[in-house]
Design an enzyme around this catalytic site. Structure first.
Site, PDB file in Angstrom:
ATOM      1  N   ARG A 116       0.840  -1.212   0.000  1.00 49.42           N
ATOM      2  CA  ARG A 116       0.000   0.000   0.000  1.00 49.42           C
ATOM      3  C   ARG A 116       0.867   1.251   0.000  1.00 49.42           C
ATOM      4  O   ARG A 116       0.543   2.249  -0.649  1.00 49.42           O
ATOM      5  CB  ARG A 116      -0.907  -0.040   1.233  1.00 49.42           C
ATOM      6  CG  ARG A 116      -1.703   1.220   1.501  1.00 49.42           C
ATOM      7  CD  ARG A 116      -2.424   1.089   2.833  1.00 49.42           C
ATOM      8  NE  ARG A 116      -3.141   2.303   3.206  1.00 49.42           N
ATOM      9  CZ  ARG A 116      -3.762   2.465   4.378  1.00 49.42           C
ATOM     10  NH1 ARG A 116      -3.768   1.499   5.268  1.00 49.42           N
ATOM     11  NH2 ARG A 116      -4.383   3.605   4.653  1.00 49.42           N
ATOM     12  N   ASN A 169       2.001   2.362  14.831  1.00 50.56           N
ATOM     13  CA  ASN A 169       1.061   1.371  14.300  1.00 50.56           C
ATOM     14  C   ASN A 169       1.093   1.224  12.781  1.00 50.56           C
ATOM     15  O   ASN A 169       0.780   0.161  12.256  1.00 50.56           O
ATOM     16  CB  ASN A 169      -0.363   1.649  14.788  1.00 50.56           C
ATOM     17  CG  ASN A 169      -0.842   3.042  14.463  1.00 50.56           C
ATOM     18  OD1 ASN A 169      -0.065   3.922  14.101  1.00 50.56           O
ATOM     19  ND2 ASN A 169      -2.138   3.263  14.600  1.00 50.56           N
ATOM     20  N   TYR A 170       1.463   2.291  12.082  1.00 50.06           N
ATOM     21  CA  TYR A 170       1.662   2.220  10.625  1.00 50.06           C
ATOM     22  C   TYR A 170       2.946   2.978  10.291  1.00 50.06           C
ATOM     23  O   TYR A 170       2.921   3.993   9.596  1.00 50.06           O
ATOM     24  CB  TYR A 170       0.473   2.821   9.881  1.00 50.06           C
ATOM     25  CG  TYR A 170      -0.774   1.974   9.947  1.00 50.06           C
ATOM     26  CD1 TYR A 170      -1.041   1.019   8.966  1.00 50.06           C
ATOM     27  CD2 TYR A 170      -1.678   2.114  10.995  1.00 50.06           C
ATOM     28  CE1 TYR A 170      -2.173   0.233   9.027  1.00 50.06           C
ATOM     29  CE2 TYR A 170      -2.817   1.326  11.070  1.00 50.06           C
ATOM     30  CZ  TYR A 170      -3.061   0.385  10.080  1.00 50.06           C
ATOM     31  OH  TYR A 170      -4.188  -0.401  10.158  1.00 50.06           O
ATOM     32  N   THR A 195      10.144   4.643  18.023  1.00 45.98           N
ATOM     33  CA  THR A 195      11.071   3.591  18.448  1.00 45.98           C
ATOM     34  C   THR A 195      10.566   2.238  17.974  1.00 45.98           C
ATOM     35  O   THR A 195      11.281   1.483  17.317  1.00 45.98           O
ATOM     36  CB  THR A 195      11.250   3.614  19.973  1.00 45.98           C
ATOM     37  OG1 THR A 195      11.819   4.872  20.356  1.00 45.98           O
ATOM     38  CG2 THR A 195      12.181   2.501  20.420  1.00 45.98           C
ATOM     39  N   THR A 248       1.420  13.891  22.562  1.00 45.16           N
ATOM     40  CA  THR A 248       2.684  14.569  22.263  1.00 45.16           C
ATOM     41  C   THR A 248       2.489  15.646  21.209  1.00 45.16           C
ATOM     42  O   THR A 248       3.156  16.684  21.230  1.00 45.16           O
ATOM     43  CB  THR A 248       3.739  13.551  21.782  1.00 45.16           C
ATOM     44  OG1 THR A 248       3.921  12.551  22.784  1.00 45.16           O
ATOM     45  CG2 THR A 248       5.060  14.233  21.496  1.00 45.16           C
ATOM     46  N   GLY A 249       1.563  15.397  20.293  1.00 45.18           N
ATOM     47  CA  GLY A 249       1.313  16.359  19.229  1.00 45.18           C
ATOM     48  C   GLY A 249       0.828  17.700  19.737  1.00 45.18           C
ATOM     49  O   GLY A 249       1.151  18.753  19.166  1.00 45.18           O
ATOM     50  N   GLU A 264      -2.342  14.444  13.294  1.00 48.50           N
ATOM     51  CA  GLU A 264      -3.466  13.555  13.582  1.00 48.50           C
ATOM     52  C   GLU A 264      -3.157  12.906  14.910  1.00 48.50           C
ATOM     53  O   GLU A 264      -2.160  12.194  15.057  1.00 48.50           O
ATOM     54  CB  GLU A 264      -3.618  12.518  12.463  1.00 48.50           C
ATOM     55  CG  GLU A 264      -4.903  11.711  12.572  1.00 48.50           C
ATOM     56  CD  GLU A 264      -4.698  10.421  13.333  1.00 48.50           C
ATOM     57  OE1 GLU A 264      -5.073  10.376  14.528  1.00 48.50           O
ATOM     58  OE2 GLU A 264      -4.171   9.473  12.747  1.00 48.50           O
ATOM     59  N   ARG A 297      -5.582   1.306  16.188  1.00 47.61           N
ATOM     60  CA  ARG A 297      -5.735   2.173  15.026  1.00 47.61           C
ATOM     61  C   ARG A 297      -6.486   3.424  15.449  1.00 47.61           C
ATOM     62  O   ARG A 297      -7.458   3.351  16.196  1.00 47.61           O
ATOM     63  CB  ARG A 297      -6.511   1.446  13.915  1.00 47.61           C
ATOM     64  CG  ARG A 297      -5.805   0.226  13.378  1.00 47.61           C
ATOM     65  CD  ARG A 297      -6.709  -0.719  12.602  1.00 47.61           C
ATOM     66  NE  ARG A 297      -7.551  -0.017  11.658  1.00 47.61           N
ATOM     67  CZ  ARG A 297      -8.876   0.088  11.789  1.00 47.61           C
ATOM     68  NH1 ARG A 297      -9.500  -0.440  12.833  1.00 47.61           N
ATOM     69  NH2 ARG A 297      -9.582   0.726  10.876  1.00 47.61           N
ATOM     70  N   CYS A 298      -6.029   4.563  14.933  1.00 40.54           N
ATOM     71  CA  CYS A 298      -6.706   5.815  15.267  1.00 40.54           C
ATOM     72  C   CYS A 298      -8.149   5.803  14.782  1.00 40.54           C
ATOM     73  O   CYS A 298      -9.016   6.427  15.392  1.00 40.54           O
ATOM     74  CB  CYS A 298      -5.962   7.001  14.644  1.00 40.54           C
ATOM     75  SG  CYS A 298      -4.336   7.270  15.339  1.00 40.54           S
TER      76      CYS A 298
END
Length: 503
Positions: A116, A169-170, A195, A248-249, A264, A297-298
């Site tokens: 993908r 996760n991705y 990490t 953290t964002g 995101e 997953r978000c």
């Protein structure tokens, strides 16, 4: 195998190197960061612990390389991206192996992520040629009080240095979703991988290296967030930050300064189920949406808001499907694998215990071994339970029974998150009204939330993020408009009488 074959040069003994100035390097710190296999809970890989001085050098090289890259023809940028995509897809096996071992993603899903990602890079190359190859031509007499004495030409130019920070996760797909738009737009790119997922990212970056991108244009810095995290995000050379992750964002956005941000930051995606919904379809999507990749997953379904009249039937259908989910190692393509870390598993367990103490109905026995948590459906969850609001990022799904559509919408909108949501009904009119009322960046009708296809716009409201992703939106975010205005001595109208006499 990871770290072998064409990837041999990225490994130094037991420690993977970092990438700078077109070379694979060992950090001067002499230190490394361990990556723990979530399934075995043993150290699987090690990566370099880069220093702030190495960050400074990377940024200096990125600024220099970007200036010449911006002069590279669009078709050439696209050609190199296509080449990187092909190399990535050709080497999907070792990269997928890294994903299996460092984030416990099922093997078949790991291969899918790599393929993908290659498709995303190629699509971005094509879309970039179209978007960036066009500009606008504006005429001054379209605004009241003006004659046609000004011609305005607009184009898109690169921002400079883009800092990309993908999540665990991705790690490959969400890295290239930032890298490809940045590069096609004429920017240089500094990647700080998570990490857990760093080794997969390093393999992916090597595919760009083999494609022949200019030295210094792409860098990959590994290390401890506590040592280089703030230093990277607050670095004066950074002109744009694309971040996917959690809280953290929010901290980054407060420190980053006046630069474009694309973020995101998670979601508590609500699934609203009406009385007329196809409950078999709903149950299948709840399983897919709530338990794929163990709920990490978000865009996972995070809370089911079902009308009371159909709640019993829906819960029974979902329970039957949960019983068929396989649990075990990612190498065996199990549906439910270990969550990414012990701290994550402990957090999920805390939400489960809170729900238990407050009277939620456990549709399955709660079971945990190390980082492996068996899938759990919690019925009769109430708004006073933490699981009703907090994002577990694990295979635990709460069901809240509602007496009206308004109650479901209100619960959805009361969340501090607003990434995605979904509504199941056979009445398209109701679906559209509910979609308009839900305070989320995307609403899926009769399907579980999802980020893809990767060219679709993807954005969150409230604490779920800033800006919008998707190929076109990312390219636009990573450029700025440049305007050139031609001032004419007299008004000019094409093919009008008397034109020559005005010269």
């Amino acid at each position: 195998m990871a770290g072998t074959g064409i990837f041999t040069e990225i490994l130094d003994g037991e420690v993977y190197k970092f990438y700078a100035d077109g070379e694979w390097r060992t950090s001067s710190s002499g230190k490394s960061v361990a990556i723990v296999n979530p399934a075995t809970r043993k150290t699987q890989y090690k990566v370099q612990a880069c220093t702030q001085e190495e960050v400074n050098k990377v940024m200096e090289m990125a600024k220099s390389a970007q200036k010449s890259w911006a002069k590279t023809p669009l078709w050439k940028r696209a050609e190199l991206l296509h080449k990187a995509a092909a190399i990535l897809k050709d080497n999907k096996a070792p990269i997928a192996e890294s994903l299996v071992k460092e984030i416990a993603k099922p093997a078949k899903d790991s291969v899918t992520e790599v393929v993908r990602s290659g498709d995303l890079i190629s699509y971005c190359a094509e879309e970039g040629v179209r978007i960036l190859g066009e500009g606008k031509f504006l005429l001054s007499d379209s605004f009241p009080g003006n004659e046609r004495t000004k011609y305005c030409l607009t184009s898109k130019i690169p921002l400079g240095v883009v800092l990309a920070i993908p999540p665990f996760n991705y790690p490959v797909n969400l890295a290239v979703s930032k890298i490809a738009p940045a590069l096609i737009a004429g920017n240089s790119l500094v990647l700080k991988p998570p990490t857990q997922g760093a080794v997969s990212c390093l393999h992916m970056v090597h595919c760009f290296h083999l494609a022949g991108f200019p030295k210094g244009l792409i860098s990959c810095i590994t290390g401890k967030g506590s040592e280089i995290g703030d230093f990277l995000t607050m670095h004066p050379a950074v002109n744009c930050i694309s971040f996917t992750g959690g809280d953290t964002g929010i901290s980054i956005s407060k420190k980053a300064g006046m630069i474009p941000l694309q973020m995101e930051l998670g979601g508590k995606d609500a699934c609203i189920v009406l009385e007329d919904a196809d409950l078999d379809l709903v149950a299948s999507n709840i399983i897919k949406g709530g338990f794929s990749y163990s709920g990490q997953r978000c865009t996972a379904v995070k809370v089911v808001l079902v009308m009371e009249s159909v709640a019993d039937e829906l819960v029974e259908k979902v329970k039957a499907k949960v019983a068929k989910l396989t649990v075990g190692p990612p190498e065996e393509n199990c549906d439910i694998t270990a969550v990414v870390s012990e701290s994550s598993a402990n957090f999920i367990e805390g939400l489960v215990m809170d729900a238990k103490e407050k009277g939620a109905t456990f549709c399955q026995e709660y079971k945990r071994e190390g980082n492996l948590i068996w899938p759990l459906l919690l019925d009769n969850v109430r708004p006073d339970m933490r699981i009703a609001w907090e994002e577990p990022f694990g295979p635990v799904l709460p069901v809240l029974r509602i007496s009206s559509v308004e109650e479901g919408i209100n619960h959805c909108n009361a969340s501090n998150f607003g990434l995605q949501g979904c509504v199941f009904t056979k009445d398209i009119n109701k679906a559209m009204l509910i979609s308009d009322a839900m305070e989320t960046g995307t609403v899926q009708i009769n399907s579980a939330p999802a980020r893809g296809p990767d060219h679709f716009p993807f954005q969150g409201l409230k604490d779920s993020g800033i800006g919008s992703q998707g190929v076109t939106n990312s390219i636009n975010l990573m450029t700025k408009v440049k305007t050139t205005v031609i001032n004419l001595p007299t008004p000019s109208y094409s093919m009008g009488d008397g034109f020559i006499s005005r010269l």
